[in-house]
Design a protein around this motif. Structure first.
Motif, short mmCIF file in Angstrom:
data_model
loop_
_atom_site.label_atom_id
_atom_site.label_comp_id
_atom_site.label_asym_id
_atom_site.label_seq_id
_atom_site.Cartn_x
_atom_site.Cartn_y
_atom_site.Cartn_z
N ASN A 1 0.54 -1.17 0.14
CA ASN A 1 -0.23 0.06 -0.04
C ASN A 1 0.65 1.20 0.03
N GLY A 2 2.15 1.28 0.26
CA GLY A 2 2.97 2.29 0.28
C GLY A 2 3.52 2.81 -1.08
N GLN A 3 3.07 2.21 -2.01
CA GLN A 3 3.59 2.51 -3.45
C GLN A 3 3.23 3.94 -3.71
N LYS A 4 4.20 4.58 -4.32
CA LYS A 4 4.07 6.06 -4.85
C LYS A 4 3.66 5.96 -6.16
N ILE A 5 2.52 6.23 -6.64
CA ILE A 5 2.24 6.47 -8.16
C ILE A 5 2.03 7.66 -8.70
N THR A 6 2.40 7.90 -9.89
CA THR A 6 2.30 9.01 -10.44
C THR A 6 1.41 8.78 -11.94
N ALA A 7 0.56 9.66 -12.13
CA ALA A 7 -0.23 9.61 -13.75
C ALA A 7 -0.21 10.76 -14.26
N LEU A 8 -0.07 10.12 -15.71
CA LEU A 8 -0.19 11.32 -16.61
C LEU A 8 -1.62 11.49 -17.22
N ALA A 9 -2.29 12.41 -16.98
CA ALA A 9 -3.74 12.56 -17.52
C ALA A 9 -3.99 13.61 -18.14
N VAL B 1 4.54 4.41 -13.06
CA VAL B 1 3.86 5.51 -13.46
C VAL B 1 2.72 5.19 -14.57
N VAL B 2 1.86 5.79 -14.25
CA VAL B 2 0.40 5.25 -15.29
C VAL B 2 0.22 6.31 -16.28
N ILE B 3 -0.04 5.82 -17.61
CA ILE B 3 -0.34 6.74 -18.67
C ILE B 3 -1.83 6.38 -18.79
N CYS B 4 -2.75 7.34 -18.21
CA CYS B 4 -4.23 7.18 -18.12
C CYS B 4 -4.44 6.98 -19.60
N ALA C 1 10.99 3.36 -12.35
CA ALA C 1 9.87 3.03 -11.98
C ALA C 1 9.10 2.05 -13.25
N GLN C 2 8.13 1.21 -12.81
CA GLN C 2 7.55 0.57 -14.03
C GLN C 2 6.34 1.59 -14.79
N VAL C 3 6.46 1.76 -16.10
CA VAL C 3 5.62 2.68 -16.52
C VAL C 3 4.54 1.97 -17.50
N ILE C 4 3.31 2.15 -17.04
CA ILE C 4 2.23 1.33 -17.41
C ILE C 4 1.24 2.32 -18.29
N ALA C 5 0.93 1.88 -19.64
CA ALA C 5 -0.22 2.80 -20.16
C ALA C 5 -1.60 1.90 -20.37
N LYS D 1 -14.54 1.41 -12.60
CA LYS D 1 -13.56 2.25 -12.33
C LYS D 1 -12.38 1.58 -11.51
N GLU D 2 -13.35 1.22 -10.32
CA GLU D 2 -12.36 0.59 -9.11
C GLU D 2 -11.79 -0.74 -9.55
N GLN D 3 -12.36 -1.56 -10.29
CA GLN D 3 -11.90 -2.99 -10.67
C GLN D 3 -10.72 -2.60 -11.52
N LEU D 4 -10.92 -1.80 -12.58
CA LEU D 4 -9.58 -1.58 -13.32
C LEU D 4 -8.45 -0.96 -12.62
N ALA D 5 -8.81 -0.14 -11.71
CA ALA D 5 -7.75 0.59 -10.86
C ALA D 5 -6.89 -0.64 -9.96
N ARG D 6 -7.90 -1.58 -9.60
CA ARG D 6 -7.34 -2.66 -8.47
C ARG D 6 -6.38 -3.68 -9.50
N ARG D 7 -7.09 -3.93 -10.75
CA ARG D 7 -6.08 -4.86 -11.55
C ARG D 7 -4.86 -4.15 -11.81
N VAL D 8 -4.86 -2.76 -12.16
CA VAL D 8 -3.73 -2.31 -12.62
C VAL D 8 -2.71 -2.12 -11.29
N LEU D 9 -3.25 -1.77 -10.30
CA LEU D 9 -2.43 -1.91 -9.09
C LEU D 9 -1.83 -3.18 -8.70
N ALA D 10 -2.73 -4.33 -9.26
CA ALA D 10 -1.86 -5.84 -8.93
C ALA D 10 -0.78 -6.07 -9.99
N LEU D 11 -0.91 -5.49 -11.10
CA LEU D 11 0.29 -5.47 -11.88
C LEU D 11 1.69 -4.87 -11.36
#
Ligand code: GDP
Length: 328
Positions: free
Chosen positions: A19-27, A209-212, A238-242, A316-326
Motif C-alpha cells: 500500500n505504500g506505493q507512490k504512483i504518478t499518473a499522466l492525465a 507511472v501510469v499513462i491514463c 519505475a514501471q511505466v504502465i499505459a 473504475k475501481e476494478q480496473l484500478a485494482r487490476r492495474v495496481l495488482a500488476l
C-alpha cells in the motif's frame, strides 16, 4: 525499447510493493478522470500524484481556463457534472446567456459556478502566482487529497492545423466539433517550457507511472513534449504502465481514432502502443483487442489484457485494482 536504459521490464517497479506505493499518473481529461477516481478509491489518495495536461488550456472572455486540470480536480472532489464529464454538478448557465446578449461567442460552455474557478485562477495568475500554486489551492479547497500538478506553469496552447486552417485546440474541439481534418498538431511555446516544480521528481521517485486512457495526441503528447518529461519517463526506474484509450479500433469519446487515421498511424490500440514504445514497459490492452497482444509485446513491452471499459464506479475501481495488482 528504451534507448537510455537497459533494464528489462521485469527489473522495473520492484522498489516497493503493497500500500505504500507512490504512483504518478499522466492525465488528460474525462478518460483519465474516470480511471483516477477508481484509483483514489482503492489506494491511499495521498500516494497519488497527477501530472495534468495543460495543452488544451485556453484564454476565453479574458479568463484562463484549464479544462483537463478542472475535470480531474472536480472528479476527484466529487463535484463533477457526471452527465457531461466536465463542468460542475448542478450548475446553471445564466452568465453565459447574459454574455450572449452582448454578442459574445458562447460556444465554449462555462457554468456559473465554474466561472468562479476561472475568475480565481486568472486573478491569482495576474497577481504573480503560478499555475501550480493555483491548482494546489483549488484542489485543496475542494478537498482533493491527491497532488495535482500542471505539466508546466507555462502557457503552451495546442494549435491544430486543419483543412480549414489553424485552430486553437478548443476551437477545433468545441466550436468545430472535431469535424475538420487534422493535418498537424503543435504546441505553442513548448520548446522553452519547463516542467512544473515536482513533475520530474514525481516521475523519477515513483514506484509506478501510469499513462491514463487519454487521447495520445492532445492529452498525453503535450505532456511528453515539455522538455525533460519524455526523458524522465525513459530513465525512471519505475514501471511505466499505459492503459489503452482505444477499444476495438474506436475511441469511446473524442477524436483519438480520427487523429490516429488523419496523422498516419494505425487506428488501434497497437497504434497507441507504438507511440509510447520508447518509455512504456507494460501496456494494458482491452479484452476486445486480445488478438493484438503478441504484436504489441513485439515492441518490447509486457501486455496485460483486461476489461478497460469504465461505465460504472465498480468498473473504475476494478480496473484500478487490476492495474495496481500488476505493480505488486
Ligand atoms: P478528453 O480530454 O476529455 O478528450 O479526455 P481524455 O484525453 O482523457 O480522453 C479521451 C480518451 O479516453 C478517448 O480516446 C477515449 O476513448 C478514452 N476513454 C474514455 N473512457 C474510457 C474508458 O472507459 N476506457 C478506456 N479504455 N478508454 C476510455
Amino acid at each position: 525499447m528504451r534507448d537510455t536504459d537497459q533494464q528489462t521490464p521485469k527489473d522495473k517497479g520492484q522498489r516497493t510493493t503493497g500500500n505504500g506505493q507512490k504512483i504518478t499518473a499522466l492525465a488528460g481529461g474525462v478518460g483519465a478522470a474516470k480511471f483516477l477516481l477508481g484509483l483514489t478509491r482503492v489506494m491511499p489518495p495521498e500516494n497519488l500524484t497527477i501530472i495534468a495536461n495543460t495543452g488544451d488550456d485556453v484564454e476565453h472572455f479574458g479568463l484562463r481556463i484549464s479544462p483537463d486540470i478542472d475535470t480531474v480536480t472536480y472528479t476527484l472532489a466529487g463535484v463533477i457534472n457526471e452527465a457531461t464529464g466536465w463542468g460542475l454538478a448542478d450548475d446553471s448557465f445564466e452568465c453565459l446567456q447574459w454574455l450572449a446578449r452582448y454578442d459574445e461567442a458562447t460556444w465554449f460552455n462555462l457554468g456559473d459556478k465554474d466561472f468562479a474557478t476561472h475568475i480565481y485562477r486568472t486573478n491569482a495568475l495576474k497577481q504573480g502566482k503560478t499555475l501550480s500554486d493555483v491548482t494546489r489551492h483549488i484542489s485543496a479547497s475542494l478537498g482533493v487529497r491527491s497532488t495535482i500538478l500542471p505539466m508546466s506553469d507555462a502557457y503552451t496552447p495546442t494549435r491544430v492545423q486543419t483543412d480549414e486552417g489553424e485552430l486553437h485546440f478548443q476551437e477545433y474541439f468545441v466550436r468545430r466539433r472535431c469535424e475538420p481534418q487534422v493535418l498537424e498538431i503543435r504546441f505553442d511555446n513548448i520548446a522553452t517550457a519547463k516542467p512544473a516544480h515536482g513533475v520530474l521528481a514525481a516521475i523519477g521517485d515513483a514506484d509506478a507511472v501510469v499513462i491514463c486512457p487519454s487521447n495520445p495526441f492532445i492529452s498525453i503528447s503535450p505532456i511528453l513534449a515539455v522538455p525533460g518529461i519524455r526523458k524522465a519517463l525513459q530513465q525512471t526506474a519505475a514501471q511505466v504502465i499505459a492503459i489503452t484509450p482505444i477499444i476495438a479500433g474506436q475511441a469511446l469519446k473524442g477524436p483519438a481514432a480520427d487523429m490516429l487515421r488523419d496523422l498516419g498511424h494505425e487506428v488501434s490500440a497497437r497504434g497507441v502502443a507504438a507511440m509510447y514504445q520508447d518509455f512504456v514497459n507494460l501496456f494494458v490492452l482491452d479484452e476486445a483487442d486480445a488478438a493484438l497482444q503478441s504484436s504489441i509485446a513485439a515492441f518490447g513491452m509486457q501486455v496485460a489484457v483486461m476489461n478497460t471499459l469504465m461505465k460504472t464506479l465498480a468498473d473504475k475501481e476494478q480496473l484500478a485494482r487490476r492495474v495496481l495488482a500488476l505493480m505488486a
